[in-house]
Each structure stands twice: as C-alpha cells, then as structure tokens.
Design an enzyme around this catalytic site. Structure first.
Site, PDB file in Angstrom:
ATOM      1  N   SER A   1       3.674  -3.895  -8.169  1.00 60.11           N
ATOM      2  CA  SER A   1       4.723  -3.362  -7.292  1.00 60.11           C
ATOM      3  C   SER A   1       4.214  -3.417  -5.857  1.00 60.11           C
ATOM      4  O   SER A   1       3.049  -3.751  -5.619  1.00 60.11           O
ATOM      5  CB  SER A   1       5.057  -1.923  -7.686  1.00 60.11           C
ATOM      6  OG  SER A   1       3.903  -1.117  -7.594  1.00 60.11           O
ATOM      7  N   LYS A   2       5.060  -3.121  -4.929  1.00 58.55           N
ATOM      8  CA  LYS A   2       4.644  -3.073  -3.517  1.00 58.55           C
ATOM      9  C   LYS A   2       5.711  -2.341  -2.733  1.00 58.55           C
ATOM     10  O   LYS A   2       6.885  -2.317  -3.123  1.00 58.55           O
ATOM     11  CB  LYS A   2       4.485  -4.497  -2.971  1.00 58.55           C
ATOM     12  CG  LYS A   2       3.600  -4.609  -1.753  1.00 58.55           C
ATOM     13  CD  LYS A   2       2.133  -4.615  -2.119  1.00 58.55           C
ATOM     14  CE  LYS A   2       1.243  -4.661  -0.903  1.00 58.55           C
ATOM     15  NZ  LYS A   2      -0.173  -4.867  -1.275  1.00 58.55           N
TER      16      LYS A   2
END
Ligand code: NAD
Length: 430
Positions: A119-120
C-alpha cells in the site's frame, strides 16, 4: 466541515505514458508475467489496485483561515497480508505515483518474503511551508479520514519522503484514541520509546550495503577499495554511504538537492554528514570538488547508488554511466527505457524492490515486536536483516539465472510468482 471520500475501484486506464511511474512499473510487470505464463484472469487481478481512496482534508491554518488538502491511500494487493507502505507529504504527489508505489510495495514485500501486501499514501502539500501545528493537524486528519482501512491486520503505514518518526507517533496516537486503547502496531518507523525498533532508521541504507557486497561478489570484485558514488544524502543515501565506507569501500561522490561533491581519493562520509548537519546541505563542503546535476551520475566509479528520486537514470544519460553495479536505493530511479541499454553495457543492476527492501524488512520486525510486546537488540535486528537481504539476493539471482533475465526482471518474476501462488490457493470470493 464534511469530508468527501471517493472509492475509485479498479483502474481501467491502461493508456498511460512511458514517463508515468505506474506504467514504468507495469512494463516490467508485463515481462515477468509473460515469463511466468500468468493466466489471463490472474494477470487482470494483479494489474489492478484493490482499493484507491481520495480524501479531502480541511485544516485550520495558523492564520485562522481554512485550507483543504488532498490525500490518497492505495491498497494495491493484500493477498499475502496487511497492506504495508509509507506516507509521502509532497507537492508532487499524484494518485498515479501513489498507485505505482503501492504496487512496488506489493512486489517488494514478496521479494523479501515478509507476510505483507502493498500500500502507499500521500498528501499534496509543501511541508516546509507548514508550521508544526499545521503538520500535526494535517497528519491527524489524514489518519482519521482513512481510519477504516488502517490497522495492524489491514494496513500499516510508515514514513516516506518528508514524513518522520514524530508524524508516525501522531498517527499511532490518533488511531489509538479512536480505538480507545493503545495500538502500537498500526504504524512502523515510530520513536524507539513507543514501540519503534532498534536499527529501523539505518535499515534501508544497511540493506543497500549488504546487497552491494553480494553484487560485487558476483562480479568477483571486493567491496574493499570499490569506488562508490551516492546520489541523495538523506536517510537512505547518507547511511548507505557511511556503512559502505565502514566496510572498506571508497566513497568518491555524494550529492543532495543542493549539488554534488567529488573526491577521487575518497570522502570522509562522517565528516560530510557533520558538515550537512551544520549547514543543512552538502554544497560548500571544502574537501571535495563541486559537481553539477547530470555530470554527477556519470562520474567514474564501480558502484552507483541512486538514493534520491525517480527516473534519474534514463535512455539519455545511461550511455555515459561508468558504474559496473547500480544499487537502487530510491524507488524507481531507472526509467524503463534505460533497462535494455544497461543490460547491453553489462551493468549489474540490483533493482529497487530488492535493494531498498531493508527498510520494510525492519518495519516488519517492528510490527512483530509490537505485537509480541518483546523487543530485540540492535545486533539481533541487524543479523536478521542481513539473513533476509542475503537470502533474497540469492533467490532473485537464482530466478534471474533460471529465466536468463536481468536481476530486475528476476525480482519481479519471483515476487509475482509468490503473490500469484497465494491468489491461486485462496481462490476467488465472488
Ligand atoms: P530523504 O528525504 O531522507 O532524502 C532524500 C535526499 O535526496 C536528500 O538528501 C535530498 O537533498 C536529495 N535530493 C532531492 N532531490 C535531489 C536531486 N535532484 N539530486 C540529488 N539529490 C536530491 O529521503 P529518503 O528516505 O532517503 O528516501 C530517498 C529515496 O529512497 C526515495 O525514493 C524513497 O522512496 C526511497 N526509499 C526510502 C526508504 C526509507 O526507509 N527511508 C525505504 C525504501 C525506499
């Protein structure tokens, strides 16, 4: 003040330009998927992010005015475990960039075989123009706006460009206030006193040092005396430079946003760090020559460590690069168009998803320690990091030899194989 939240769902736009970071990553993904003969259905699944969130973040500024910032969080794939990925505060943040970085995190966690997905997050802002109070309100509002997807079992942020330990402490506190009890494992890269891990700050640079040693071994070159040039003198670059020097390399060039330094006889990295601490930037350091922009990456050296920005090694400057080994400390420093030329030149590239995976590996150690409530010594952290980095390097090397491809495609192939295997075992819930 209300907030707007938009769930975009899967990305349908495959007509992205070559410079676009998501497309640059996907061009490598496609090569690996082909090698693996990935079936069409799984290909579609892995090419699309699982969830993309856009939030509007209204903040009271110190002036009394209200400002609304935009934030993103992308969960690319969580089949192997909770999402794991940093949060970036920068004016240049785009959804496309966050999506590319979230995909990279998915492959990176799979390359080092830690039980996380990718994720980011990012917030469009200029942190240098925000006061400490404004930064705290922005960080807390961002956390509360994405709180449904955060959690030790679902999505675990960490620092990235322009975010730090203090902000991770605010995220942990905001999340814990909502949950009504302290949850240290919701975020990594925290201060040591509140559940951080020994060795986390140095982990990415240390990982770069381990893979540099392994890469040189492959070429029959000793680390002792190897000439090294490092672009970027922040967390990754300065620590990689310092540890490489401690292990016998000669660091001949370092640079930051202010410019570059070169000394053919070798720089004293600790002394340059002390100079930067006193003067903010490396420019002006007296015991080296100044080197400007483009010329820096083409300095004579054995090892080049780009540890600053994306897309700095391009088809345009790659013919002039003299390094035998490139260690990608930054995410995406090599544009897709440069890969083939690097192969033809015989440059041994340790790709970002392996080279800079030391950070996420020690983030994983932090998460494990938080959940156990039992903390490790720095020696144990560093020893376990070395084991994982060396094993991962050899796993990637083995796959690249098996498929007769470079280390980058080897790393993507290994990662996609691991993520795809879990998808097949879990089947599809529909
Ligand atoms: P940082 O903010 O600590 O340092 C960035 C450095 O790059 C600074 O010295 C800055 O002056 C320099 N820089 C900026 N623009 C430059 C330019 N045009 N030319 C030369 N230098 C320039 O950031 P960091 O944490 O060291 O991260 C650097 C890169 O590594 C990013 O791509 C980041 O995503 C990646 N990365 C970081 C970690 C981590 O644990 N910190 C982990 C994995 C990947």
């Amino acid at each position: 003040m209300t907030e707007t939240k938009q769930f975009l769902g899967p990305d349908k736009d495959h007509f992205l330009s070559e410079e676009n970071p998501f497309e640059s990553m996907m061009s490598r993904f496609d090569i690996a998927a082909k090698l693996l003969k990935l079936d069409a259905g799984l290909y579609k699944v892995l090419r699309n992010p699982q969830m993309q969130i856009i939030v509007s973040l209204p903040i009271h500024m110190d002036s009394g005015e209200t400002e609304v910032f935009t934030g993103y969080r992308v969960l690319y794939n969580t089949s192997r475990g909770p999402g794991k990925g940093g949060i970036r505060f920068d004016l240049g943040v785009t959804l496309d960039e966050v999506r590319a970085l979230a995909a990279w995190m998915t492959w990176k966690c799979a390359v080092v075989n830690i039980p996380f997905g990718g994720s980011k997050g990012g917030v469009i802002c200029d942190p240098l123009k925000l006061s400490m109070g404004e930064l705290e309100r922005l960080t807390r509002r961002y956390t509360s706006s994405i709180i449904e997807i955060l959690g030790p079992d679902s999505d675990v942020p960490a620092p990235d460009v322009n975010t730090n330990e203090r902000m991770m402490a605010w995220i942990m506190d905001t999340y814990s206030m909502h949950k009504r009890h302290t949850v240290t494992a919701v975020v990594t890269g925290k201060p040591l006193e509140m559940g951080g891990s020994a060795g986390r700050r140095e982990a990415t640079g240390r990982g770069c040092m381990f893979v540099t040693r392994e890469a040189l071994k492959q070429l029959g070159l000793p680390l002792k005396g190897a000439k090294v040039v490092v672009q970027g003198f922040g967390n990754v670059g300065s620590i990689a430079a310092e540890l490489l020097q401690e292990n016998g390399a000669t660091v001949v060039g370092v640079s930051d946003v202010s410019g570059g330094l070169y000394n053919a006889a070798g720089l004293d990295v600790k002394d340059v760090i002390a100079f930067r601490e006193a003067h903010r930037y490396v420019t002006g350091y007296p015991k080296a020559d100044a080197v400007a922009g483009e010329d820096f990456l083409t300095l004579p050296c054995d090892v080049l460590v780009p540890a600053a920005l994306e897309n700095v090694i391009t088809a345009r400057n790659v013919p002039k690069i003299q390094a035998k080994v490139i260690i990608e400390g930054a995410n995406g420093p090599t544009a897709a168009g440069a890969d083939e030329i690097l192969d033809k030149k015989g440059v041994f590239v340790v790709p970002d998803i392996l080279a800079n995976a030391g950070g996420v590996t020690v983030s994983y150690f932090e998460w494990v320690q938080d959940r156990d409530g039992w903390f490790w010594t720095e020696e144990l952290v560093n020893q376990r990091l070395e084991e994982i980095m060396v094993k991962s390097f050899n796993n990637v090397l083995e796959v690249s030899k098996r498929y007769n491809v470079n280390m980058r495609i080897g790393a993507y192939t290994l990662a996609i194989e691991r993520v795809a295997a879990v998808h097949r075992m879990r089947g599809m819930y529909a």
